[in-house]
Design an enzyme around this catalytic site. Structure first.
Site, PDB file in Angstrom:
ATOM      1  N   GLU A   1       4.947  11.828  -1.802  1.00  0.00           N
ATOM      2  CA  GLU A   1       5.631  11.013  -0.796  1.00  0.00           C
ATOM      3  C   GLU A   1       5.301   9.538  -0.941  1.00  0.00           C
ATOM      4  O   GLU A   1       5.177   8.808   0.031  1.00  0.00           O
ATOM      5  CB  GLU A   1       5.275  11.498   0.612  1.00  0.00           C
ATOM      6  CG  GLU A   1       5.778  12.899   0.849  1.00  0.00           C
ATOM      7  CD  GLU A   1       5.833  13.287   2.308  1.00  0.00           C
ATOM      8  OE1 GLU A   1       4.913  12.902   3.023  1.00  0.00           O
ATOM      9  OE2 GLU A   1       6.795  13.957   2.693  1.00  0.00           O
TER      10      GLU A   1
ATOM     11  N   GLU B   1       0.901  -1.150   0.000  1.00  0.00           N
ATOM     12  CA  GLU B   1       0.000   0.000   0.000  1.00  0.00           C
ATOM     13  C   GLU B   1       0.939   1.197   0.000  1.00  0.00           C
ATOM     14  O   GLU B   1       1.411   1.632   1.039  1.00  0.00           O
ATOM     15  CB  GLU B   1      -0.908  -0.046   1.226  1.00  0.00           C
ATOM     16  CG  GLU B   1      -2.088   0.865   1.089  1.00  0.00           C
ATOM     17  CD  GLU B   1      -1.749   2.300   1.438  1.00  0.00           C
ATOM     18  OE1 GLU B   1      -1.171   3.013   0.577  1.00  0.00           O
ATOM     19  OE2 GLU B   1      -2.045   2.704   2.562  1.00  0.00           O
TER      20      GLU B   1
HETATM   21  N1  SAH Z   1       1.280  -2.085   4.736  1.00  0.00           N
HETATM   22  C1  SAH Z   1       0.855  -1.279   5.859  1.00  0.00           C
HETATM   23  C2  SAH Z   1       1.583   0.056   5.928  1.00  0.00           C
HETATM   24  C3  SAH Z   1       1.494   0.920   4.690  1.00  0.00           C
HETATM   25  S1  SAH Z   1       2.263   2.497   4.882  1.00  0.00           S
HETATM   26  C4  SAH Z   1      -0.650  -1.085   5.794  1.00  0.00           C
HETATM   27  O1  SAH Z   1      -1.212  -1.289   4.734  1.00  0.00           O
HETATM   28  O2  SAH Z   1      -1.261  -0.705   6.794  1.00  0.00           O
HETATM   29  C5  SAH Z   1       3.800   2.292   4.144  1.00  0.00           C
HETATM   30  C6  SAH Z   1       4.883   1.765   5.051  1.00  0.00           C
HETATM   31  O3  SAH Z   1       6.044   1.605   4.276  1.00  0.00           O
HETATM   32  C7  SAH Z   1       5.276   2.684   6.192  1.00  0.00           C
HETATM   33  O4  SAH Z   1       5.172   1.968   7.403  1.00  0.00           O
HETATM   34  C8  SAH Z   1       6.723   3.075   5.906  1.00  0.00           C
HETATM   35  O5  SAH Z   1       7.511   3.162   7.073  1.00  0.00           O
HETATM   36  C9  SAH Z   1       7.184   1.921   5.033  1.00  0.00           C
HETATM   37  N2  SAH Z   1       8.247   2.238   4.080  1.00  0.00           N
HETATM   38  C10 SAH Z   1       8.375   3.347   3.307  1.00  0.00           C
HETATM   39  N3  SAH Z   1       9.444   3.289   2.515  1.00  0.00           N
HETATM   40  C11 SAH Z   1      10.044   2.093   2.783  1.00  0.00           C
HETATM   41  C12 SAH Z   1      11.208   1.442   2.272  1.00  0.00           C
HETATM   42  N4  SAH Z   1      11.957   2.006   1.347  1.00  0.00           N
HETATM   43  N5  SAH Z   1      11.540   0.237   2.783  1.00  0.00           N
HETATM   44  C13 SAH Z   1      10.763  -0.343   3.743  1.00  0.00           C
HETATM   45  N6  SAH Z   1       9.652   0.215   4.249  1.00  0.00           N
HETATM   46  C14 SAH Z   1       9.280   1.422   3.772  1.00  0.00           C
END
Ligand code: SAH
Length: 432
Positions: free
Chosen positions: A232, A223
């Site tokens: 972002e 997501e």
């Molecule tokens: N899958 C979860 C969270 C989605 S939000 C849900 O659906 O509820 C996106 C998440 O990706 C955030 O927690 C953020 O910390 C993480 N994230 C962002 N960039 C990332 C990267 N390059 N590597 C690993 N995690 C990442």
């Protein structure tokens, strides 16, 4: 005119929408998503009709690529070239014009770890309580178990691990849940408490840096969508993972995302958010108005404000696209469905999971059930007086900011030659 519920630029902590989701949670969202609601004018809506969401809906005019190439933001026109990373070190220069509560740019990796985990917590709550979002993923997974049976899944940006848990429950052979924030520690505990430790491996780290214990995965789920789809966002991270680990016939969930544009009457809010700066306790603060105009407003738009059709700007196929495809120019043609004024253009997106048994997805449009993404309002310099049947034509260019790829630069060209009003203009916006 019906009023919008809230008006913070970064809506994650706004009470107005909270209440709304809580009300709606009571009702069990059995069918996924909000696609039963009409998303926009039938002829331009793609999801929920056909499996095919293709670029033929884009009504391409001039060559997208030519315009994209010629699009270079000129700082003399649009002011400073600060990125969200710069603002972190110079917080006063971040206007946060639209009554920012907690700016998302604080999530940038330069932030202190305490703040980082706090914001991650806040954002996890907001996302999990977004029923449209979470329930759609749940339904996609639970109702399409055939996709997951004995498959290895990679959850890109796992957060609390919720999507990994769905996949494990649906019968995945193994799930790698990669999360770079402190939320990974929580995810580990959550996985354990729920008895999925043997199926789900939580890995703390950046997807770009992590070493997976397997060479390939069958499914990538994520997501990744940001405000305005691309602000972002983590799309590049998903594409990175796809190119590195996904098997040839593997699938990406979701695999389609489309951006739309419509036009609204918004006199009251434009007055409150923009014209306000003309005279503040008797002083001219119109220099701030210029900044406010350039900052797209993330907000809930009432469907009664919509004056024109909804135009599909761009559809991205996540399973095939290149990272550069997220920068584009798309033409639009907005035809008034009634006599009214137009104060702003409104952008929103939908995502879909076309590999499902039944096409599933959700829309973040003003005619669909609300999500935490709300819509993105881009105010126009001019107030257009438009008559039914008259048309605003133009193009929208979307580009990653060169200094900070998580920021989005937007250019809108529009022209209108109506009975009561004629105007042609180019406006620049920056999401940061
Ligand atoms: N899958 C979860 C969270 C989605 S939000 C849900 O659906 O509820 C996106 C998440 O990706 C955030 O927690 C953020 O910390 C993480 N994230 C962002 N960039 C990332 C990267 N390059 N590597 C690993 N995690 C990442």
């Amino acid at each position: 005119m019906a009023r919008r519920e809230s008006h913070s630029h970064h809506p994650h902590h706004h009470q107005g929408t909270h209440t709304r989701f809580e009300d709606e949670q009571i009702e069990e969202a059995t069918e996924s998503s909000n696609l039963e609601d009409p998303m926009c004018d039938a002829d331009e809506s793609t999801i929920g009709q056909d499996k095919a969401i293709d670029d033929t809906m884009c009504e391409p005019g001039e060559s997208d690529k030519d315009i994209a190439r010629s699009f270079e933001l000129d700082d003399s026109v649009i002011g400073s070239d600060k990125t969200s990373a710069d603002y972190y070190f110079d917080s006063y220069s971040h206007f946060g014009i639209h009554e920012v509560s907690v700016p998302l740019w604080m999530l940038s990796f330069s932030i202190t770890s305490v703040m980082h985990s706090f914001y991650n917590y806040m954002i996890s709550v907001e996302m999990l309580k977004d029923v449209v979002r979470t329930k759609t993923y749940q339904n996609v997974i639970y109702k399409n178990k055939f996709l997951f049976k004995n498959k290895v899944v990679l959850d890109v940006g796992a957060g609390t691990g919720i999507l990994s848990l769905f996949c494990a429950k649906a019968g995945a052979k193994h799930v790698y849940a990669v999360e770079c924030s402190h939320m990974a520690d929580m995810a580990k505990e959550i996985v354990e408490v729920n008895g999925f430790s043997d199926v789900i491996t939580v890995m703390k780290g950046k997807v770009e840096e992590i070493v997976l214990p397997v060479a390939q995965v069958d499914i990538i789920i994520s997501e990744w969508m940001g405000y305005f789809l691309l602000f972002e966002n983590m799309l590049n991270t998903v594409l990175y993972a796809r190119d590195k680990w996904l098997v040839n016939d593997g699938i990406v969930l979701p695999d389609k995302a489309s951006l739309y544009l419509t036009a609204i009457e918004d006199a009251e809010y434009k007055e409150d958010k923009i014209e306000f700066w003309n005279s503040v306790y008797g002083f001219d603060m119109s220099c701030i108005k210029k900044q406010a105009m350039m900052e797209p407003l993330v907000d809930t738009v009432d469907q009664n404000q919509i004056v024109t059709n909804c135009q599909l700007l761009k559809t991205m196929d996540i399973s095939k696209m290149a990272p550069g495809d997220a920068s584009f120019t798309a033409p639009f043609k907005l035809v008034a469905s009634r006599d009214d004024y137009i104060h702003a253009l409104v952008a929103y997106f939908d995502v879909s999971f076309t590999k499902c048994h039944k096409l599933t997805g959700f829309s973040t449009g003003p005619r669909s059930r609300a999500t935490h993404w709300k819509q993105t309002v881009l105010y126009l310099e001019d107030v257009l007086t438009i008559c039914e049947g008259e048309t605003v034509v133009g193009s929208m260019t979307v580009a990653q900011n060169k200094k900070n790829p998580r920021d989005v630069d937007i250019m809108i060209k529009y022209s209108f030659n109506g009975q009561r009003c004629q105007v042609s203009r180019t406006q620049y916006y920056k999401m940061r």
